[in-house]
Scaffold this motif. Sequence first.
Motif, short mmCIF file in Angstrom:
data_model
loop_
_atom_site.label_atom_id
_atom_site.label_comp_id
_atom_site.label_asym_id
_atom_site.label_seq_id
_atom_site.Cartn_x
_atom_site.Cartn_y
_atom_site.Cartn_z
N ASN A 366 0.85 -1.18 0.00
CA ASN A 366 0.00 0.00 0.00
C ASN A 366 0.89 1.24 0.00
O ASN A 366 1.57 1.53 0.98
CB ASN A 366 -0.90 0.00 1.23
N VAL A 367 0.90 1.97 -1.14
CA VAL A 367 1.71 3.18 -1.30
C VAL A 367 0.77 4.38 -1.10
O VAL A 367 -0.18 4.57 -1.87
CB VAL A 367 2.38 3.23 -2.68
N SER A 368 1.03 5.13 -0.05
CA SER A 368 0.12 6.25 0.26
C SER A 368 0.10 7.29 -0.84
O SER A 368 -0.95 7.86 -1.16
CB SER A 368 0.52 6.89 1.59
N GLY A 376 5.75 19.36 -2.13
CA GLY A 376 4.56 18.64 -2.55
C GLY A 376 4.56 18.27 -4.00
O GLY A 376 3.53 17.84 -4.54
N VAL A 377 5.71 18.39 -4.67
CA VAL A 377 5.81 18.05 -6.09
C VAL A 377 6.06 16.55 -6.22
O VAL A 377 7.00 16.01 -5.60
CB VAL A 377 6.95 18.84 -6.77
N GLU A 378 5.23 15.84 -6.98
CA GLU A 378 5.38 14.41 -7.17
C GLU A 378 6.27 14.08 -8.35
O GLU A 378 6.30 14.80 -9.34
CB GLU A 378 4.01 13.74 -7.41
N VAL A 406 5.85 2.12 -9.86
CA VAL A 406 5.18 1.93 -8.58
C VAL A 406 3.78 2.55 -8.67
O VAL A 406 3.63 3.70 -9.10
CB VAL A 406 5.97 2.57 -7.44
N LYS A 407 2.76 1.77 -8.25
CA LYS A 407 1.39 2.27 -8.28
C LYS A 407 0.98 2.76 -6.90
O LYS A 407 1.34 2.15 -5.89
CB LYS A 407 0.44 1.17 -8.74
N SER A 408 0.26 3.83 -6.85
CA SER A 408 -0.26 4.30 -5.58
C SER A 408 -1.46 3.45 -5.18
O SER A 408 -2.10 2.80 -6.00
CB SER A 408 -0.67 5.77 -5.67
N ILE A 446 5.25 3.35 2.55
CA ILE A 446 4.80 2.08 1.97
C ILE A 446 4.49 1.11 3.12
O ILE A 446 5.31 0.92 4.02
CB ILE A 446 5.85 1.47 1.03
N VAL A 447 3.32 0.50 3.08
CA VAL A 447 2.89 -0.46 4.10
C VAL A 447 2.65 -1.81 3.42
O VAL A 447 2.04 -1.88 2.35
CB VAL A 447 1.60 0.02 4.80
N TYR A 448 3.15 -2.88 4.08
CA TYR A 448 2.96 -4.24 3.57
C TYR A 448 1.96 -4.99 4.45
O TYR A 448 1.95 -4.82 5.68
CB TYR A 448 4.29 -5.00 3.54
N SER A 449 1.19 -5.85 3.87
CA SER A 449 0.23 -6.66 4.63
C SER A 449 0.18 -8.07 4.03
O SER A 449 0.49 -8.27 2.86
CB SER A 449 -1.16 -6.03 4.61
N LEU A 450 -0.22 -9.04 4.87
CA LEU A 450 -0.26 -10.44 4.49
C LEU A 450 -1.66 -10.97 4.68
O LEU A 450 -2.29 -10.75 5.73
CB LEU A 450 0.73 -11.24 5.35
#
Length: 453
Positions: A366-368, A376-378, A406-408, A446-450
Amino acid sequence: MNRQRPLTLLTILTSLSVCVFLPPTNSFASLNLSVTPISGSNSVSFGRINSHQDINKEVRIRITSTGGEQYQVFQRLTEPLANSQGQTLAAEAIKVYSLSGSNSSGTLYLQNPEQLNSTEQLIYSSSPAGDTDSFTVVYNTSADRVSPSGSFMGRLLYTVRSVTAGSRDEAFLTIDLDVTGELVATVEGSNFHDKVRLRYPSKEVDKNYVQISFEGNMQGILNVYQDIESLPQNETAEVLGRDVVQCSTSEGMNFAFEPKKVLLLDSDASDKKFFVNFTLNQEKVEEQHAGIYKGRLKYTLEGQNTTKDFWIDFEVEIEPIFNLNIKFPPEGMSFQNVLPETPPQLREATVNVKTNLGKPYVVMQNVSSLLTNEKGVEITKEYFTQRVELLQGQGVDSLSNEFVPVKSGETPLFLSNGRGDSAEFKVAYRLTSFPQMNAGNYSTSIVYSLGEK
């Protein structure tokens, strides 16, 4: 010419007087003792006595008397009952009593059983006239009263003596018995009387063993075996891997946990206690699926004349594991002092999945937001890319190991194989500079989950 002198009356009377007062030359007092076991042998032999047996042996004693004098019969143990190790029987091992009514005259003693001992025991007194007589003596033993076990031999002395004169006679009998005793054995588990249970992961130091002990072995070599009567299986009939459990004994023997008869010990000791230890192979147990694996062990003690079997339930409890461990880069997902001409920068995270559920799973990312600087420039998505490299285990082949944007938001990062095997992989994040980019520090979360698939 000689003439024969006629005998006078006085001469005849004198000769008759001499004949009357001479004692007879073939008359004397005697005692003769005869001791005969009724079994027909030449000894009081009890033979082999097993546990709980109660055995009687009868001996017939006969006294021939010609002296007309009262006599008595005695017995005593002149040589104690001992085995080849010099051990002697307890005093109460053999008891003796006379068989009431077995005599014709006189008086029988030992009407009640008494311990056989080394002091003289009065068995019989004849009538005052010293009549010839016979009677029966009974010897009794029981394995319950014999300690220690073994083969024992002693010697009995029987004596008959005149009460008033010096006449006497003696006779000897050997007395022997062979007491094997009952082999007493116990087989117990460390956790429960009839069970051994291993757990993984263990929260404490478990003592997982089977204790085997025996006593009263008088049969020579005693062999102790272990056999796996049924291999441990879990609720889905999955069999525990043979390498999962490791076996050893307190006697220094190591052996495999497999369904075959294994000789654990051969010993001629009369008493022995030893242990069969069980441990889990850390590497192999992690490959085993969760569940409670139940089986059964059989232990056999085999001697020359005995076989004893024991059964122990065997359980291995493997708790469910479904863990996700992440090793993040030291600086996190942050790229510092990025300039248009800066070479590409990498940040790597290592993801480790430990599971024994046997079910497929997915690791989500999960990419915030995309990389953003202080203003704030991406960064345009084609310049922030990622690649997954498998280190251990297997994943679904459809996941590309090439760098992709990388996808948000939340997207699948790794898909397990159908067996849900544990896996470890590395995720490389790359930031590529470009001429039009704004200089600065860029970062994201970035958050990882299982989860199960």
